[in-house]
Design a protein around this motif. Structure first.
Motif, PDB file in Angstrom:
ATOM      1  N   SER A 104       0.842  -1.201   0.000  1.00 33.34           N
ATOM      2  CA  SER A 104       0.000   0.000   0.000  1.00 33.34           C
ATOM      3  C   SER A 104       0.873   1.246   0.000  1.00 33.34           C
ATOM      4  O   SER A 104       2.062   1.199   0.323  1.00 33.34           O
ATOM      5  N   THR A 142      -3.515   0.352  -3.344  1.00 31.19           N
ATOM      6  CA  THR A 142      -2.868  -0.888  -2.939  1.00 31.19           C
ATOM      7  C   THR A 142      -2.661  -1.779  -4.160  1.00 31.19           C
ATOM      8  O   THR A 142      -3.551  -1.888  -5.023  1.00 31.19           O
ATOM      9  N   GLU A 306       3.907   2.282   2.235  1.00 26.71           N
ATOM     10  CA  GLU A 306       3.630   2.099   3.666  1.00 26.71           C
ATOM     11  C   GLU A 306       4.214   0.776   4.144  1.00 26.71           C
ATOM     12  O   GLU A 306       4.342  -0.173   3.363  1.00 26.71           O
ATOM     13  N   LEU A 308       4.185  -2.887   5.892  1.00 26.17           N
ATOM     14  CA  LEU A 308       3.169  -3.936   5.883  1.00 26.17           C
ATOM     15  C   LEU A 308       2.474  -4.003   7.228  1.00 26.17           C
ATOM     16  O   LEU A 308       3.099  -3.843   8.281  1.00 26.17           O
ATOM     17  N   THR A 309       1.183  -4.267   7.210  1.00 27.00           N
ATOM     18  CA  THR A 309       0.433  -4.394   8.454  1.00 27.00           C
ATOM     19  C   THR A 309       0.687  -5.771   9.082  1.00 27.00           C
ATOM     20  O   THR A 309       1.136  -6.712   8.414  1.00 27.00           O
ATOM     21  N   LEU A 310       0.389  -5.881  10.364  1.00 23.06           N
ATOM     22  CA  LEU A 310       0.596  -7.145  11.068  1.00 23.06           C
ATOM     23  C   LEU A 310      -0.264  -8.254  10.481  1.00 23.06           C
ATOM     24  O   LEU A 310       0.188  -9.396  10.334  1.00 23.06           O
ATOM     25  N   ASP A 311      -1.496  -7.930  10.126  1.00 21.46           N
ATOM     26  CA  ASP A 311      -2.364  -8.941   9.526  1.00 21.46           C
ATOM     27  C   ASP A 311      -1.801  -9.434   8.198  1.00 21.46           C
ATOM     28  O   ASP A 311      -1.850 -10.642   7.891  1.00 21.46           O
ATOM     29  N   THR A 312      -1.262  -8.523   7.396  1.00 18.71           N
ATOM     30  CA  THR A 312      -0.670  -8.921   6.112  1.00 18.71           C
ATOM     31  C   THR A 312       0.515  -9.844   6.322  1.00 18.71           C
ATOM     32  O   THR A 312       0.659 -10.869   5.646  1.00 18.71           O
ATOM     33  N   THR A 340       2.879  -8.120  18.118  1.00 22.25           N
ATOM     34  CA  THR A 340       1.731  -7.354  18.603  1.00 22.25           C
ATOM     35  C   THR A 340       2.119  -6.391  19.720  1.00 22.25           C
ATOM     36  O   THR A 340       1.377  -5.458  20.014  1.00 22.25           O
ATOM     37  N   ARG A 342       4.677  -4.349  19.674  1.00 20.57           N
ATOM     38  CA  ARG A 342       5.456  -3.253  19.125  1.00 20.57           C
ATOM     39  C   ARG A 342       6.936  -3.376  19.464  1.00 20.57           C
ATOM     40  O   ARG A 342       7.581  -2.416  19.878  1.00 20.57           O
ATOM     41  N   THR A 346       8.599  -6.029  15.139  1.00 22.61           N
ATOM     42  CA  THR A 346       7.450  -5.505  14.406  1.00 22.61           C
ATOM     43  C   THR A 346       7.887  -4.642  13.234  1.00 22.61           C
ATOM     44  O   THR A 346       7.360  -4.750  12.119  1.00 22.61           O
ATOM     45  N   ALA A 350       8.240  -5.641   8.709  1.00 26.41           N
ATOM     46  CA  ALA A 350       7.196  -4.852   8.052  1.00 26.41           C
ATOM     47  C   ALA A 350       7.562  -4.447   6.633  1.00 26.41           C
ATOM     48  O   ALA A 350       6.859  -3.637   6.027  1.00 26.41           O
TER      49      ALA A 350
END
Length: 774
Positions: A104, A142, A306, A308-312, A340, A342, A346, A350
């Protein structure tokens, strides 16, 4: 027409020579006989030369006309080649395995790009459209939306892509390129990725892009039918049929970045679509330099990738390990729990780069063989990895051993320690000898040695080869005991004189054809002189060394794809010099009557041989390092054998007949032709080797491989190692005709690696359990 003249001349000349050879077994006193032999030899030379020139011209014209096509068809052919290249590269880079990683982005900060109102004004001045985004926030997107961002939302189709190291900029550019090709209509511009790391901003951007296009897509070196440009690549750029995607401004040296941006703005004004990628901080430095004028990409909107998110991250790692609920996927639970909170972990995981390293090290592959994998839970050890830098260093250290783990259907020929040593050597060569370059080009490995040393080595190899041929002729002469009379058949006589030709002629012709500095036989008790005759050895090595230096004139050490003959001013001057030198040397030893025919006969042969040049060939697809090496090796063989044929079929017989007819016509006969042809064959071998080593890149690559094996301890088949590192291990990537490290951070890490070799990720682990994925 030239074919016919050549064939008739050669056939009539050969017939005349053989007829005169049969009739002139007795002493020749008539002037007409001498002239007949001379004209016969001249007919052979002219006829064979006409045939050679006709063949080379026919081949060149055939390729030229085959490549001539309308500029629209050239554009469509380029689009097909680009698609094939990057679809294959995306597969090798595992961009779609198990699925494309979604990246994204958000709009770039206002202090990095032009004000949005100004961007709209500039874009509407050249191509007014209602689809342009009304606000920077409309650039948010995205994954595959990047194609729509460039074609419809970014004003003027000019886009700046920024991101942190390993954020996935190159991966996003590949997605953009393939998306543009999917939407492309016939005769539309073709998107092409240009890696800026190989550009020296002192060179014109347009000239550099032309060189990249013709190197990566050889078909673009043709001359299109609808343009006056010197190549199709130039015509495409002149007609704005290439959409430049410039990747990696940050990979240029810091002093060159502002110069590069200024050159890009000058070559690609706001009316031209363009995409440029760079790391965020490095791009900001061009906007706020300590000294000098700030630079930015004019008229371009900007996006910033951006994290990457944790879910990704969690979904991707578990899916790559076999899917949710599998034992291999559950091994990531401690890592994801730690992320989770931080922790440094993390931020490290990412980015697509570190995520790729982690999956390679800790996730099993379908064809995995050998001991069990290390546990990703070790990443949670804050004692071993207290900081983000420590975690990244660990992932980079463990990546190469993991990439060279044994696989069931493609076992590695190199251990991980051996592979890491080789890759580190190459990385150090790029950083120190090639001034922080990123392109691994096999023909540029010659720079591992200074140019003067390699030139001297090439000349010495030619001289040593000359001495070896002479020693071989001596040995055959001695073993056959040639100085004793014996009965021989015609076939054995021909074979013998061809084998001994470089050594000497029969005793009765030595005074007539003084071509060898060792033209005498040794008594049996002096057999040891065959190899320790120092004056003769020095003469031959020096002669070969000089030949090697002369053939180096005008050499270009880029890959050769075909051999072509062309007559130029320096070719004629060099041929005249060689002809005059030949005549003077022979005349100083045997008189003017012998030296003059030698000079006259040597001139057309020298013109034929010195006019041979290495030129690019025309291929239908993007070039690869392996195909370039194969084509260059074919050119090496052509350079090696064309002088052999020319000298053995033309120069040798012509010298034998011409000089013998002038000095000793009573010795004129078929035996002289055979002996001289054999001697011409051996001389052609020396000249062919000198040309092959100095006119092709693979010639010098062959020599430098000895140094790389002995000094660097590289494998002998360097290309097989690089191809394996690219196709099977994912350590290297291919960009057109060169390789690069998967990421520039990996290259720099290998250069800075001064600690002992890291152990294999599997070292010290318990033996494998029944479940290999546990």
């Amino acid at each position: 027409m030239l074919w016919t003249v050549g064939l008739i001349s050669a056939c009539s000349g050969l017939a005349g020579l053989w007829w005169m050879a049969d009739k002139l077994s007795s002493p020749l006193n008539e002037l007409s006989g001498v002239l007949g032999v001379g004209f016969g030899a001249l007919g052979v030379i002219v006829g064979a030369a006409a045939l050679v020139v006709s063949w080379l011209g026919y081949q060149a014209d055939r390729r030229e006309h085959a490549g001539e096509m309308p500029i629209g068809r050239v554009t469509d052919a380029l689009a097909l080649a680009v698609r094939q290249q990057w679809e294959a590269e995306a597969q090798l880079r595992r961009l779609n395995d198990p699925y494309p990683l979604p990246v994204s982005w958000r709009p770039a900060d206002e202090n990095v790009v032009e004000p949005w109102r100004m961007l709209l004004q500039i874009a509407n001045r050249y191509a007014a459209q209602h689809q342009w985004a009304a606000h920077p926030e409309d650039l948010v997107g995205t994954d595959t939306e990047i194609t729509d961002i460039l074609t419809r939302r970014a004003p003027g189709r000019r886009l700046l892509v920024l991101g942190e190291p390993g954020a996935g900029k190159t991966m996003l550019l590949v997605i953009l390129l393939l998306g543009l090709l999917d939407r492309r209509r016939p005769s539309d511009p073709v998107p092409v990725i240009f890696p800026l790391a190989s550009w020296n901003p002192r060179e014109s951007l347009e000239a550099w892009m032309v060189n990249r296009l013709t190197a990566d897509y050889p078909a673009l070196s043709h001359h299109p039918t609808e343009s006056g440009a010197r190549s199709a690549a130039q015509a495409l750029l002149d007609n704005r049929l290439v959409l430049p995607i410039l990747d990696g401004l940050d990979e240029l040296a810091p002093p060159n970045r502002r110069t590069a941006l200024a050159a890009i703005n000058a070559a690609l004004p706001p009316s031209r679509p363009v995409v440029l990628s760079s790391r965020t901080e490095e791009y900001r430095q061009t906007l706020h330099p300590d000294t000098g004028v700030p630079q930015r990409l004019n008229g371009a909107a900007g996006i910033v990738l951006e994290p990457l998110t944790l879910d990704t991250v969690a979904t991707y790692l578990r899916r790559d390990a076999g899917g949710e609920g599998t034992p291999a996927a559950d091994r990531w639970n401690p890592v994801l729990d730690q992320m989770t909170r931080r922790s440094p972990l993390t931020r490290v995981l990412a980015t697509p780069l570190t995520l790729f390293l982690a999956r390679t090290i800790y996730n099993p592959r379908p064809d995995e063989a050998g001991p069990r994998l290390p546990n990703p839970a070790e990443l949670c050890d804050t004692g071993r990895f207290p900081t983000e830098t420590a975690l990244r260093t660990h992932l980079l250290n463990a990546f190469i051993p993991a990439a060279y783990r044994p696989l069931s259907h493609r076992p590695s020929s190199w251990t991980s320690a051996r592979a890491q040593h080789v890759l580190r050597r190459i990385a150090r060569h790029l950083e120190r000898r090639r001034h922080e370059a990123v392109d691994i080009a096999w023909w540029e490995l010659q720079h591992a040695l200074p140019a003067g040393v390699l030139t001297a080595a090439t000349g010495f190899v030619v001289g040593l080869f000359t001495l070896t041929l002479s020693a071989a002729g001596r040995a055959i002469w001695f073993l056959c005991d040639f100085h004793r009379p014996r009965d021989r058949g015609l076939l054995s006589d021909i074979c013998f004189h061809w084998l001994v030709g470089f050594y000497s002629f029969p005793e009765e012709t030595l005074s007539v054809l003084p071509l060898s500095p060792m033209g005498y036989a040794y008594p049996a008790e002096d057999w040891w002189l065959l190899f320790v005759d120092q004056p003769s050895a020095a003469i031959l090595i020096t002669l070969g060394f000089i030949v090697g230096l002369v053939t180096r004139l005008g050499s270009r050490f880029s890959p050769a794809r075909r051999v072509r003959w062309s007559l130029k001013s320096h070719t004629l001057v060099l041929s005249l010099f060689c002809s005059l030198t030949t005549g003077v040397l022979v005349a100083s030893n045997s008189g003017l009557r012998t030296g003059f025919p030698w000079a006259i006969i040597a001139l057309p042969i020298c013109i034929i041989v010195t006019g041979l040049q290495a030129l690019p060939d025309h291929a239908s697809n993007a070039a690869s390092p392996i195909t370039l090496l194969g084509e260059d090796r074919r050119s090496f063989a052509q350079f090696l054998f064309l002088p052999v044929l020319a000298w053995s079929l033309l120069l040798g017989p012509a010298i034998a007949l011409g000089t013998t007819a002038v000095n000793a016509p009573q010795l004129l006969g078929g035996l002289g032709v055979i002996v001289a042809s054999g001697q011409g064959f051996w001389v052609g071998c020396v000249l062919g080797l000198a040309l092959a080593l100095n006119r092709t890149a693979s010639g010098r690559f062959l020599l430098i491989r000895f140094y790389l094996v002995l000094r660097w301890r590289l494998p002998w088949n360097v290309m097989a190692f690089l191809d394996d590192a690219h196709r099977r291990r994912g350590v290297l990537r291919q960009v057109g005709s060169v390789y690069q490290f998967r990421h520039v951070d990996l290259q720099r890490h290998l250069v800075a690696l001064d600690v002992p070799q890291p152990p294999s990720p599997t070292a010290g682990l318990p033996p494998p359990s029944a479940d290999p994925s546990a």
